[in-house]
Design a protein around this motif. Structure first.
Motif, PDB file in Angstrom:
ATOM      1  N   SER A  74      -1.363   5.338  -2.136  1.00 30.90           N
ATOM      2  CA  SER A  74      -0.296   5.508  -0.983  1.00 30.90           C
ATOM      3  C   SER A  74      -0.649   6.623  -1.041  1.00 30.90           C
ATOM      4  O   SER A  74      -0.769   8.106  -2.002  1.00 30.90           O
ATOM      5  N   LEU A  99       9.932   1.330  -6.521  1.00 30.15           N
ATOM      6  CA  LEU A  99      10.786   1.155  -5.419  1.00 30.15           C
ATOM      7  C   LEU A  99      12.196   2.024  -5.710  1.00 30.15           C
ATOM      8  O   LEU A  99      12.711   1.541  -6.517  1.00 30.15           O
ATOM      9  N   LYS A 104      11.750   2.398  -0.856  1.00 31.37           N
ATOM     10  CA  LYS A 104      10.109   2.920  -0.466  1.00 31.37           C
ATOM     11  C   LYS A 104       9.989   3.268  -1.580  1.00 31.37           C
ATOM     12  O   LYS A 104      10.455   3.921  -2.927  1.00 31.37           O
ATOM     13  N   CYS A 105       8.433   3.553  -1.976  1.00 25.90           N
ATOM     14  CA  CYS A 105       7.857   4.297  -2.983  1.00 25.90           C
ATOM     15  C   CYS A 105       6.900   5.722  -2.124  1.00 25.90           C
ATOM     16  O   CYS A 105       6.243   5.963  -0.965  1.00 25.90           O
ATOM     17  N   ASP A 117      12.031   8.806   0.758  1.00 23.70           N
ATOM     18  CA  ASP A 117      11.478   9.052   2.149  1.00 23.70           C
ATOM     19  C   ASP A 117      11.219  10.550   1.821  1.00 23.70           C
ATOM     20  O   ASP A 117      11.669  11.237   1.740  1.00 23.70           O
TER      21      ASP A 117
END
Length: 307
Positions: A74, A99, A104-105, A117
């Motif tokens: 990511s 998560l 989100k990650c 975020d």
């Protein structure tokens, strides 16, 4: 024959209760739901208690498992961890709950607060720890560096997604192998991740174009970034800033995570200053890069697809 007793007999009587059967089944299902929720709640409290043991003022960074050639597949994880190192903010890494509150990650927990975020996290930590790494820049420098980072994160990112998850089917499998095999049911998980990202790329818009068109867009982004960087050490000169972390995170996915990618070839053949830039950031902030891989490598090992 002796009739069964206890809880088993009660369940049998409920399920065989004729007209009461739907009510009995509903009660059983509700009981299971309550038990599951209770177990999850207890586990969540236990995890938060462990994270709290990190100590006051210590960031707990929640991320996916490490990759085999880059600390994360990511770019936003690489971005945020690079920032934590640059800002000298103490942190620990947690792989158990990748998560966060926004689904989100990466995300972080700090003194009982949970933040999602990467951009909002950096803003929060900058204020919390008084780390304003761009304060020495002029307004024009900050604006331009901001524009470069947003270009890479909100446009180039999707071009790379189209290559990795749509065009290069082999990369779709081999890339996920970096961390997918570390997760339960990874043979099911891989195609699901691929399908999800393809759908997101299509909804974003870039995924609706042909690969030659997407490649042209990505090339323009890389060209603009290369021209702006020029011969400078970092985006705005001799000092790293928050925007460098985001740009480095995006480029890391091309330089170290995309073997055989035409985007890597484009960087190697046309934008060598971007490779030098990535190597410079890695040498300064990631001296333990090889130890942050899975599996870890000796520090003196050469692992660089960019050369």
């Amino acid at each position: 024959m002796r009739a069964p007793g206890g809880l088993g007999a009660m369940v049998l009587r409920w399920l065989g209760g004729g007209g009461r059967r739907p009510l009995a089944i509903t009660a059983v299902v509700m009981g299971v739901v309550v038990v599951v929720k209770t177990v999850l709640c207890v586990r969540r409290r236990q995890r938060r208690a462990r994270w709290g043991e990190a100590g006051k003022g210590v960031v707990v960074l929640h991320i996916f498992p490490r990759g085999t050639s880059c600390p994360s597949l990511s770019p936003f994880v690489v971005k945020l961890e690079t920032y934590l190192r640059l800002a000298c903010i103490p942190y620990l890494v947690d792989f158990e709950k990748p998560l966060g509150p926004k689904g989100k990650c990466p995300w972080v927990s700090l003194d009982g607060e949970e933040i999602g975020d990467s951009h909002l996290i950096i803003q929060h930590l900058s204020e919390r720890f008084n780390r304003h790494l761009s304060s020495h820049l002029s307004g024009e420098q900050r604006a331009t560096a901001h524009a470069m980072r947003v270009m890479m994160e909100e446009h180039f990112f999707w071009c790379n997604v189209v290559w990795r998850w749509v065009e290069d089917r082999k990369c779709t499998v081999s890339s996920l192998t970096h961390w997918g095999t570390l997760l339960p049911f990874h043979h099911v998980y891989r195609p699901l991740v691929s399908l999800l990202l393809r759908h997101q790329a299509s909804m974003q818009g870039v995924g609706r174009h042909s690969w030659p068109q997407v490649y042209s867009m990505a090339w323009e982004d890389l060209h603009a970034l290369s021209v702006y960087l020029g011969g400078k050490k970092y985006l705005t000169g001799d000092e790293l800033t928050e925007d460098d972390c985001g740009v480095f995170g995006m480029l890391s996915q091309v330089v170290w995570c995309s073997p055989g990618s035409p985007l890597l070839s484009a960087v190697q053949d046309n934008f060598p200053n971007l490779i030098v830039y990535c190597q410079r950031v890695r040498e300064r902030l990631w001296p333990d890069w090889n130890r942050c891989l899975n599996p870890p490598l000796p520090d003196n090992s050469l692992l660089d697809a960019s050369v």
